[in-house]
Design an enzyme around this catalytic site. Structure first.
Site, PDB file in Angstrom:
ATOM      1  N   GLU A  67      31.179  39.770  33.727  1.00 30.39           N
ATOM      2  CA  GLU A  67      32.197  39.413  34.728  1.00 30.39           C
ATOM      3  C   GLU A  67      33.241  40.517  34.767  1.00 30.39           C
ATOM      4  OE1 GLU A  67      34.557  35.955  33.638  1.00 30.39           O
ATOM      5  OE2 GLU A  67      34.535  36.531  31.529  1.00 30.39           O
ATOM      6  N   LYS A  87      39.589  29.738  28.303  1.00 30.64           N
ATOM      7  CA  LYS A  87      40.549  30.624  28.988  1.00 30.64           C
ATOM      8  C   LYS A  87      41.769  30.849  28.099  1.00 30.64           C
ATOM      9  CE  LYS A  87      42.359  31.412  33.675  1.00 30.64           C
ATOM     10  NZ  LYS A  87      41.870  32.778  33.791  1.00 30.64           N
ATOM     11  N   LEU A 101      33.837  33.323  32.041  1.00 29.34           N
ATOM     12  CA  LEU A 101      34.719  32.214  32.383  1.00 29.34           C
ATOM     13  C   LEU A 101      34.115  31.521  33.602  1.00 29.34           C
ATOM     14  CD1 LEU A 101      37.526  30.895  31.780  1.00 29.34           C
ATOM     15  CD2 LEU A 101      38.310  32.149  33.790  1.00 29.34           C
TER      16      LEU A 101
HETATM   17  N1  PDD Z   1      41.863  35.274  35.968  1.00 25.33           N
HETATM   18  N2  PDD Z   1      36.994  35.800  34.654  1.00 25.33           N
HETATM   19  C1  PDD Z   1      38.130  36.173  34.040  1.00 25.33           C
HETATM   20  C2  PDD Z   1      38.025  36.976  32.787  1.00 25.33           C
HETATM   21  C3  PDD Z   1      39.372  35.823  34.577  1.00 25.33           C
HETATM   22  O1  PDD Z   1      40.495  36.181  33.950  1.00 25.33           O
HETATM   23  C4  PDD Z   1      39.428  35.094  35.789  1.00 25.33           C
HETATM   24  C5  PDD Z   1      40.721  34.663  36.419  1.00 25.33           C
HETATM   25  C6  PDD Z   1      38.215  34.727  36.408  1.00 25.33           C
HETATM   26  C7  PDD Z   1      38.176  33.932  37.677  1.00 25.33           C
HETATM   27  O2  PDD Z   1      38.498  32.593  37.455  1.00 25.33           O
HETATM   28  P1  PDD Z   1      39.250  31.709  38.569  1.00 25.33           P
HETATM   29  O3  PDD Z   1      38.404  31.758  39.786  1.00 25.33           O
HETATM   30  O4  PDD Z   1      39.291  30.366  37.967  1.00 25.33           O
HETATM   31  O5  PDD Z   1      40.612  32.324  38.802  1.00 25.33           O
HETATM   32  C8  PDD Z   1      37.024  35.093  35.798  1.00 25.33           C
HETATM   33  C9  PDD Z   1      43.176  34.847  36.405  1.00 25.33           C
HETATM   34  C10 PDD Z   1      43.361  34.899  37.880  1.00 25.33           C
HETATM   35  C11 PDD Z   1      44.232  35.620  35.662  1.00 25.33           C
HETATM   36  O6  PDD Z   1      43.969  35.965  34.510  1.00 25.33           O
HETATM   37  O7  PDD Z   1      45.307  35.843  36.197  1.00 25.33           O
END
Ligand code: PDD
Length: 302
Positions: free
Chosen positions: A195, A162, A220
């Site tokens: 995704e 991330k 992710l």
């Molecule tokens: N983003 N895929 C991507 C590319 C993301 O940026 C995110 C989350 C997710 C979902 O992951 P999670 O359920 O752990 O939030 C999947 C966050 C919210 C952001 O960039 O603000």
């Protein structure tokens, strides 16, 4: 209704506060060094967690993933887990966030600009911020459902880490906005959805099975996605971990996205084509409703 539930009151009395490299600083004056490697090379990782009813949701899983991202990039941990938990809660508390999100970013640190890691060890940089969001607005969005567009996945090959290197995601989400949609779904060379720009992608088959792509370097591993696995188990729903194509998604009974800041959002149109009957699906709405019954909540005491 408690006073902090009304949007106008849920603000820090003296303005927002950010935690930056060891200090709590007024948000408006918070800054990082011009040679911070996060700023120059996107050499940094982050987490965003939901804050709901004065509690941080799934903090343990988010911090576990932060550790995995840091380890993958060989960035050292800025502090112990208990210290980090304390400061994350403190930032939420000082900002009086009742509903919203908390953001944390950890980078390799500050060094004279040179691509390889600094040869002399530098302290990792850390920034933590929190913001209020209006729950009624999110609920309205979920009841209306969102549109998504699809586009070629042009990101690097390790999006399971991330990192703050989100330019492809920024451009994809801007393209979605310009098309009147809320999210962009990335599609791999085989025609399979990876995704969303900031969410994981799901469909529901005609016989009510949930389908989402398995963990790999191409997505992710979302914390909310993990939470939906837990909800599905309790609700007796089957989850099939497999890729799906754009065509299958367009013909699916339902589609939805998951992320910490949106929880579960029904998708009602893909590239302008209605999904199902063009209204939010009942399974997606049910998952959204039940999500917090199973999620971890770390209370922030004001
Ligand atoms: N983003 N895929 C991507 C590319 C993301 O940026 C995110 C989350 C997710 C979902 O992951 P999670 O359920 O752990 O939030 C999947 C966050 C919210 C952001 O960039 O603000």
């Amino acid at each position: 209704m408690s006073p902090s539930l009304s949007p106008g009151r849920a603000k820090a009395p003296n303005g927002r506060i950010a935690y930056v490299n060891g200090r709590y600083i007024p948000h408006a004056r918070a800054s990082v060094h011009i040679e911070d490697r996060g700023y120059q090379f996107a050499d940094a990782v982050y987490e965003a967690c939901e804050v709901r009813d004065g509690a941080i949701i799934d903090l343990t899983r988010h911090l576990d993933r932060l550790d995995r991202s840091l380890a993958a990039l060989r960035i050292s941990r800025p502090m112990s887990r208990p210290a980090l938990v304390f400061i994350v809660r403190e930032v939420v508390r000082r900002n009086l966030v009742h509903d919203g999100s908390v953001y944390l970013q950890v980078g390799r640190g500050v060094a004279r600009r040179d691509h390889p890691f600094p040869s002399a060890p530098v302290a990792p940089s850390i920034v933590i911020t929190a913001k209020h969001t209006d729950r009624a607005t999110s609920e309205r969005l979920a009841s209306a459902g969102i549109g998504v567009i699809t586009l070629a996945d042009n990101r690097w090959g390790r999006v399971d880490i991330k990192t703050v290197g989100l330019l492809a995601n920024v451009l994809a989400k801007q393209a979605a906005r310009e098309a009147g949609a809320r999210e962009a779904w990335f599609v791999d060379a085989g025609g399979f959805v990876t995704e969303g720009g900031s969410s994981n992608a799901w469909i529901v088959t005609a016989d009510g099975k949930l389908v989402t792509r398995p963990d790999s370097a191409a997505i992710l591993s979302g914390i909310t996605r993990r939470g939906v696995f837990d909800v599905a188990k309790v609700a007796g729903l089957t989850v099939e971990l497999r890729p799906f194509t754009v065509a299958e998604a367009k013909a699916a009974r339902e589609a939805f996205v998951t992320s910490a800041t949106s929880i579960v959002l029904p998708v009602v149109a893909i590239d302008g084509n209605p999904v199902g009957n063009g209204h939010p699906g009942s399974i997606a709405l049910e998952l959204r409703l039940r999500f917090h019954d199973v999620a971890e909540a770390t209370l922030v005491v004001n």
